[in-house]
Design an enzyme around this catalytic site. Sequence first.
Site, mmCIF file in Angstrom:
data_model
loop_
_atom_site.group_PDB
_atom_site.id
_atom_site.type_symbol
_atom_site.label_atom_id
_atom_site.label_comp_id
_atom_site.label_asym_id
_atom_site.label_seq_id
_atom_site.Cartn_x
_atom_site.Cartn_y
_atom_site.Cartn_z
ATOM 1 N N ARG A 50 0.839 -1.194 0.000
ATOM 2 C CA ARG A 50 0.000 0.000 0.000
ATOM 3 C C ARG A 50 0.880 1.252 0.000
ATOM 4 N NH1 ARG A 50 -5.173 0.918 -1.219
ATOM 5 N NH2 ARG A 50 -5.865 -0.799 0.145
ATOM 6 N N ARG A 73 1.966 -6.346 -9.666
ATOM 7 C CA ARG A 73 2.384 -5.665 -8.436
ATOM 8 C C ARG A 73 2.713 -6.619 -7.294
ATOM 9 N NH1 ARG A 73 -3.030 -3.118 -5.590
ATOM 10 N NH2 ARG A 73 -4.340 -4.961 -5.758
ATOM 11 N N HIS A 143 0.393 3.425 -10.399
ATOM 12 C CA HIS A 143 -0.561 3.775 -9.341
ATOM 13 C C HIS A 143 0.128 4.644 -8.273
ATOM 14 C CE1 HIS A 143 -3.807 3.482 -6.591
ATOM 15 N NE2 HIS A 143 -4.167 2.221 -6.787
ATOM 16 N N ASP A 187 -12.768 9.104 -6.596
ATOM 17 C CA ASP A 187 -12.335 7.994 -7.455
ATOM 18 C C ASP A 187 -12.741 8.320 -8.889
ATOM 19 O OD1 ASP A 187 -11.518 5.636 -8.554
ATOM 20 O OD2 ASP A 187 -12.682 4.331 -7.234
ATOM 21 N N GLU A 248 -2.442 8.955 -10.958
ATOM 22 C CA GLU A 248 -1.907 7.824 -11.699
ATOM 23 C C GLU A 248 -1.944 8.066 -13.204
ATOM 24 O OE1 GLU A 248 -4.125 4.325 -10.485
ATOM 25 O OE2 GLU A 248 -4.793 5.395 -8.699
#
Length: 273
Positions: A50, A73, A143, A187, A248
């Site tokens: 994270r 990832r 990201h 978002d 991003e």
Amino acid sequence: MDAIELASPDGARATVLLHGGHLVSWQPAGGEEQLYLSPKSEFASGQAIRGGVPVIFPQFGARGPLQRHGFARSKPWSLVMAEQGKDDALAVLRLSDDAATRMFWPHAFELELSVRISGRELQIELACENKGESTFDFTAALHSYLRLDDLDSTSVQGLTALRYWDAVDEMEKVQRVDLLLPGGDLDRIYHRVREELTLRERLASSERRLQIRQQGFDDAVVWNPGAEKCAALADMPADSYKQMLCLEAAQIEKPVSLAAGEGWVGMQTFNLL
């Protein structure tokens, strides 16, 4: 975890993990840490980290049959090279398909991630090559979690007049003014990003300005979980949404289609002004 420590002669520093090809730290020359890394993130094999800059491939979010944000990832990458130049430092990492990836995504591919630091600039390049005999499609993103002192003192310039998908309200909208960032679930996927973005943050006695450019990526994601969703995340402190913002570089609305032997390259560049 195995890590590559980059140090440019001018004082810039960065740390990249082989786990996920994950950039977890960037300190420009004469500057402070620019990336957010959650103190509650579990650095464990097979698990996503994270914060920092996770590599999203070959699927963004839940937009497909694979695990959320794909597998790149959380896979181990290999180091191709790491070197210090006269005025920069560079690391190149590689991820190729294996039996495990082909079980879920039956394609032969090769990813290369290049991280270059120089002065107050960071360049992250993601390249993909189709090593198989048939065409495949993918979506991808860098990201990037950016560290903030205070979300309420932050705005993003360069998004005005862009169309975007609001995942909170589940509808298409158009950005009318510079994006201010009050605490709350945010978002959004902005489409056809052509101009540079600028993160502006009012500090106690100065202003931080981080310029962000992208090439090869058509979309830009702006994400912050807000108070309620952040409190529900096991790998983030409850109030840490105030200290981070994801900006991003992404390719989401129109997936990349690669024929056998073809390649694609996308880049995100940060410059602390």
